[in-house]
Write an enzyme that holds these catalytic residues in place. Structure first.
Site, PDB file in Angstrom:
ATOM      1  N   ASP A  14      22.111  -8.461 -32.417  1.00 31.06           N
ATOM      2  CA  ASP A  14      21.489  -9.776 -32.187  1.00 31.06           C
ATOM      3  C   ASP A  14      22.155 -10.616 -31.089  1.00 31.06           C
ATOM      4  OD1 ASP A  14      20.189  -8.754 -34.379  1.00 31.06           O
ATOM      5  OD2 ASP A  14      20.442 -10.497 -35.661  1.00 31.06           O
ATOM      6  N   ASP A  53      16.755  -9.833 -33.787  1.00 32.24           N
ATOM      7  CA  ASP A  53      16.076 -10.607 -34.797  1.00 32.24           C
ATOM      8  C   ASP A  53      14.704 -10.911 -34.182  1.00 32.24           C
ATOM      9  OD1 ASP A  53      16.849 -11.570 -37.349  1.00 32.24           O
ATOM     10  OD2 ASP A  53      17.026 -13.628 -36.597  1.00 32.24           O
ATOM     11  N   HIS A  55      11.181 -12.494 -35.379  1.00 31.51           N
ATOM     12  CA  HIS A  55      10.387 -13.098 -36.457  1.00 31.51           C
ATOM     13  C   HIS A  55       9.009 -13.557 -35.989  1.00 31.51           C
ATOM     14  CE1 HIS A  55      14.064 -13.096 -38.740  1.00 31.51           C
ATOM     15  NE2 HIS A  55      14.627 -14.114 -38.106  1.00 31.51           N
ATOM     16  N   HIS A  59       7.755 -17.747 -40.225  1.00 31.98           N
ATOM     17  CA  HIS A  59       8.580 -16.821 -41.006  1.00 31.98           C
ATOM     18  C   HIS A  59       9.227 -17.524 -42.202  1.00 31.98           C
ATOM     19  CE1 HIS A  59      12.112 -14.002 -41.607  1.00 31.98           C
ATOM     20  NE2 HIS A  59      11.062 -13.198 -41.639  1.00 31.98           N
ATOM     21  N   HIS A  78      13.808 -19.620 -34.956  1.00 28.94           N
ATOM     22  CA  HIS A  78      14.624 -18.893 -33.985  1.00 28.94           C
ATOM     23  C   HIS A  78      14.066 -17.486 -33.792  1.00 28.94           C
ATOM     24  CE1 HIS A  78      16.146 -17.568 -37.889  1.00 28.94           C
ATOM     25  NE2 HIS A  78      16.498 -16.445 -37.283  1.00 28.94           N
ATOM     26  N   LYS A 103      14.087  -6.425 -36.196  1.00 25.23           N
ATOM     27  CA  LYS A 103      14.153  -6.632 -37.649  1.00 25.23           C
ATOM     28  C   LYS A 103      13.741  -8.045 -38.012  1.00 25.23           C
ATOM     29  CE  LYS A 103      18.999  -7.925 -37.286  1.00 25.23           C
ATOM     30  NZ  LYS A 103      18.874  -9.334 -37.706  1.00 25.23           N
ATOM     31  N   CYS A 148      24.409 -11.371 -39.826  1.00 21.73           N
ATOM     32  CA  CYS A 148      23.817 -10.071 -39.484  1.00 21.73           C
ATOM     33  C   CYS A 148      24.858  -8.994 -39.241  1.00 21.73           C
ATOM     34  CB  CYS A 148      22.852 -10.235 -38.323  1.00 21.73           C
ATOM     35  SG  CYS A 148      21.383 -11.173 -38.845  1.00 21.73           S
TER      36      CYS A 148
HETATM   37  C1  VGL Z   1      21.070 -14.331 -38.064  1.00 21.52           C
HETATM   38  C2  VGL Z   1      20.674 -16.208 -39.322  1.00 21.52           C
HETATM   39  C3  VGL Z   1      19.313 -15.994 -39.249  1.00 21.52           C
HETATM   40  C4  VGL Z   1      22.061 -13.421 -37.409  1.00 21.52           C
HETATM   41  C5  VGL Z   1      19.714 -14.100 -37.986  1.00 21.52           C
HETATM   42  O1  VGL Z   1      21.698 -12.714 -36.435  1.00 21.52           O
HETATM   43  O2  VGL Z   1      23.228 -13.415 -37.862  1.00 21.52           O
HETATM   44  N1  VGL Z   1      21.541 -15.373 -38.753  1.00 21.52           N
HETATM   45  N2  VGL Z   1      18.852 -14.930 -38.568  1.00 21.52           N
HETATM   46 ZN    ZN Z   2      16.748 -14.650 -38.257  1.00 23.80          ZN
END
Ligand code: VGL
Ligand code: ZN
Length: 201
Positions: A14, A53, A55, A59, A78, A103, A148
């Site tokens: 990510d 990430d 979405h 979401h 995000h 994901k 993550c």
């Molecule tokens: C993440 C919060 C929400 C991450 C992703 O990549 O750690 N954290 N979505």
């Molecule tokens: Zn996320």
């Protein structure tokens, strides 16, 4: 020193615009991981994968989806699929990345881990890709350490990969990473620094 071999995979979690300074869900000093990861991509890993990430609008993990009483554990909007914020950081060297896993794509389930959604049953395919290519050890980098990266590392270990988290190639959302490192070490995940990893001579 840990010599990196063809059975090792580098996982870049990510490293996306929305988690960097100026993004929608900033990981403090998240951009500092990029030169460290770029250096690691030049080591002789057999495989390199990145996750995003990714979405849909509305979401379940977005506070805005739930109106004025957002449940605990929701986030600002995000990494909406297809937007600039969801793109991998332009400064990240992707030249040796062979697989990008997206994901958190289902409307109702979040996915912190790059292996399994938060329902703990839906798989992303990363496990099969790694295993099919003979990977036995994974070296995990990226954002955010306490979400993550940690979920991905625990799943990797649980799925049977020897699992390393590269400390200076990760940053967390919470200011103090101590609890995260304790959890990782309790699972038998090895904490290393980028300087501990070496090319094979
Ligand atoms: C993440 C919060 C929400 C991450 C992703 O990549 O750690 N954290 N979505
Ligand atoms: Zn996320």
């Amino acid at each position: 020193m840990i010599p990196i071999t063809a059975h090792d995979a580098l996982l870049v979690i990510d490293v996306q615009n929305d988690f960097l300074p100026g993004g929608a869900l900033v990981v403090p000093r998240g951009d500092a991981v990029i030169p460290v990861i770029n250096h690691l991509t030049r080591l002789p890993f057999g495989q390199q994968a990145a996750s995003q990430d990714w979405h849909p609008h509305g979401h379940a993990s977005f506070a805005s989806t739930h109106g004025p009483h957002a449940p605990h554990g929701t986030w600002p909007d995000h990494c909406v699929a297809g937007t600039h914020g969801a793109e991998l950081a332009p400064a990240l060297d992707q030249t040796r990345v062979g697989m990008v896993i997206r994901k958190g794509r289902a409307l109702d389930i979040d996915s912190y881990s790059a292996f399994l959604d938060n329902d703990r049953t839906t798989r992303t395919g990363l496990e099969f890709w790694l295993r099919g290519l003979g990977v036995t050890r994974v070296f995990i980098t990226g954002l955010a350490l306490d979400y993550c990266v940690a979920f991905t590392a625990i799943d990797a270990k649980t799925l049977g990969f020897e699992t390393f988290v590269v400390e200076d190639a990760c940053r967390g959302i919470a200011p103090d990473p101590a609890a995260t490192w304790q959890a990782l070490e309790r699972h038998g995940i090895v904490r290393v620094r980028s300087a501990d990893l070496a090319g094979t001579a």
